[in-house]
Design a protein around this motif. Structure first.
Motif, mmCIF file in Angstrom:
data_model
loop_
_atom_site.group_PDB
_atom_site.id
_atom_site.type_symbol
_atom_site.label_atom_id
_atom_site.label_comp_id
_atom_site.label_asym_id
_atom_site.label_seq_id
_atom_site.Cartn_x
_atom_site.Cartn_y
_atom_site.Cartn_z
ATOM 1 N N UNK A 100 0.811 -1.212 0.000
ATOM 2 C CA UNK A 100 0.000 0.000 0.000
ATOM 3 C C UNK A 100 0.844 1.262 0.000
ATOM 4 N N UNK A 101 1.900 1.249 0.745
ATOM 5 C CA UNK A 101 2.796 2.405 0.771
ATOM 6 C C UNK A 101 4.197 1.886 0.949
ATOM 7 N N UNK A 102 5.051 2.196 0.016
ATOM 8 C CA UNK A 102 6.425 1.744 0.098
ATOM 9 C C UNK A 102 7.356 2.926 0.286
ATOM 10 N N UNK A 104 11.151 4.062 -0.268
ATOM 11 C CA UNK A 104 12.272 3.672 -1.117
ATOM 12 C C UNK A 104 13.612 4.106 -0.550
ATOM 13 N N UNK B 34 -1.701 4.162 -7.712
ATOM 14 C CA UNK B 34 -0.899 5.059 -6.900
ATOM 15 C C UNK B 34 -0.189 6.068 -7.809
ATOM 16 N N UNK B 36 3.482 8.066 -7.478
ATOM 17 C CA UNK B 36 4.726 8.280 -6.756
ATOM 18 C C UNK B 36 5.425 9.482 -7.379
ATOM 19 N N UNK B 46 5.737 8.066 -2.092
ATOM 20 C CA UNK B 46 4.317 7.993 -2.415
ATOM 21 C C UNK B 46 3.691 9.385 -2.337
ATOM 22 N N UNK B 49 -2.792 7.720 -3.222
ATOM 23 C CA UNK B 49 -3.349 6.446 -3.699
ATOM 24 C C UNK B 49 -4.858 6.617 -3.881
#
Lengths: 113, 112
Positions: A100-102, A104, B34, B36, B46, B49
């Motif tokens: 759902x949320x990464x 990096x 999503x 980014x 992010x 979403x």
């Protein structure tokens, strides 16, 4: 917390060699994903590991492998390097396997000569 | 085939102008999408979403299943919006396998 960390920053290898890239996730995150980003393209999904098990795999040859350790850090291994493996390799961590949320890391720049 | 398409490599606008970054997807199931963003010399992060239906930094994105699109919009661009923007699709397979499919990205340049 420094966020997701990756080592090394840069790496130069020759064709046929093997390489190991390392990733440490954010504290408390149990999922690590690996991406390959070739210049001018978006990141391409290679693997996801969650709780030390493989939970996702992209369209990459068997030369690419990975593992996750009990402390949730991860290694990406690439054997028999080809010129086309030259890319930025990104690691991302997340609390769950759901992607759902990464978060990096800065990436490892691999150059294959 | 599962695919994300961002048709524009570069979008150049003046400060205060509206912005629309296009994203189209191909996916047989129920999509989760999503956006980014990567600012200069920063990490990929992010932005928003679709499932949250939120506005972040003035940006919104609506999922249009009929047109298979998830365009990113902002009514008035700011110079600090200049960055690389990636649209991504979460693909869910049997056995709990997930993967994230990214588009090629659009560079947004906002000029003073």
């Amino acid at each position: 917390d420094a966020g997701v960390t990756q080592s090394p920053t840069h790496l130069i290898k020759t064709r046929g060699q093997q390489v190991t890239l390392r990733c440490s996730p954010i504290s408390g995150h149990k999922s690590v994903s690996w991406y390959q980003q070739v210049l001018g393209q978006g990141p391409q999904f290679i693997f996801q590991y969650y709780e030390k098990e493989e939970r996702g795999r992209g369209n990459f040859p068997d030369r690419f492998s990975a593992r996750q350790f009990p402390n949730y850090s991860s290694e990406l291994n690439v054997n028999a390097l080809l010129l086309g493996d030259s890319a930025l390799y990104l690691c991302a961590s997340s609390p769950t396997s759901a992607l759902n949320e990464q978060f990096f890391g800065p990436g490892t720049r691999l150059t294959v000569l | 085939a599962q695919r994300v398409t961002q048709p524009e490599k570069l979008l150049s606008v003046f400060k205060g102008a509206p912005v629309e970054l296009k994203c189209n997807y191909s996916y047989s199931g129920s999509p989760e999408l999503f956006w980014y963003v990567q600012y200069s010399r920063q990490r990929l992060q992010l932005l928003l979403r679709h499932i949250s239906r939120e506005s972040i930094k003035g940006f919104t994105a609506d999922l249009n299943k009929g047109e298979t699109s998830f365009h990113l919009k902002k009514p008035f661009a700011q110079e600090e919006d200049s960055a690389m923007y990636y649209c991504a699709l979460r693909s869910r397979a049997s056995g709990g396998y997930n993967k994230l499919i990214f588009g090629a990205g659009t560079r947004l340049a906002v000029h003073p």
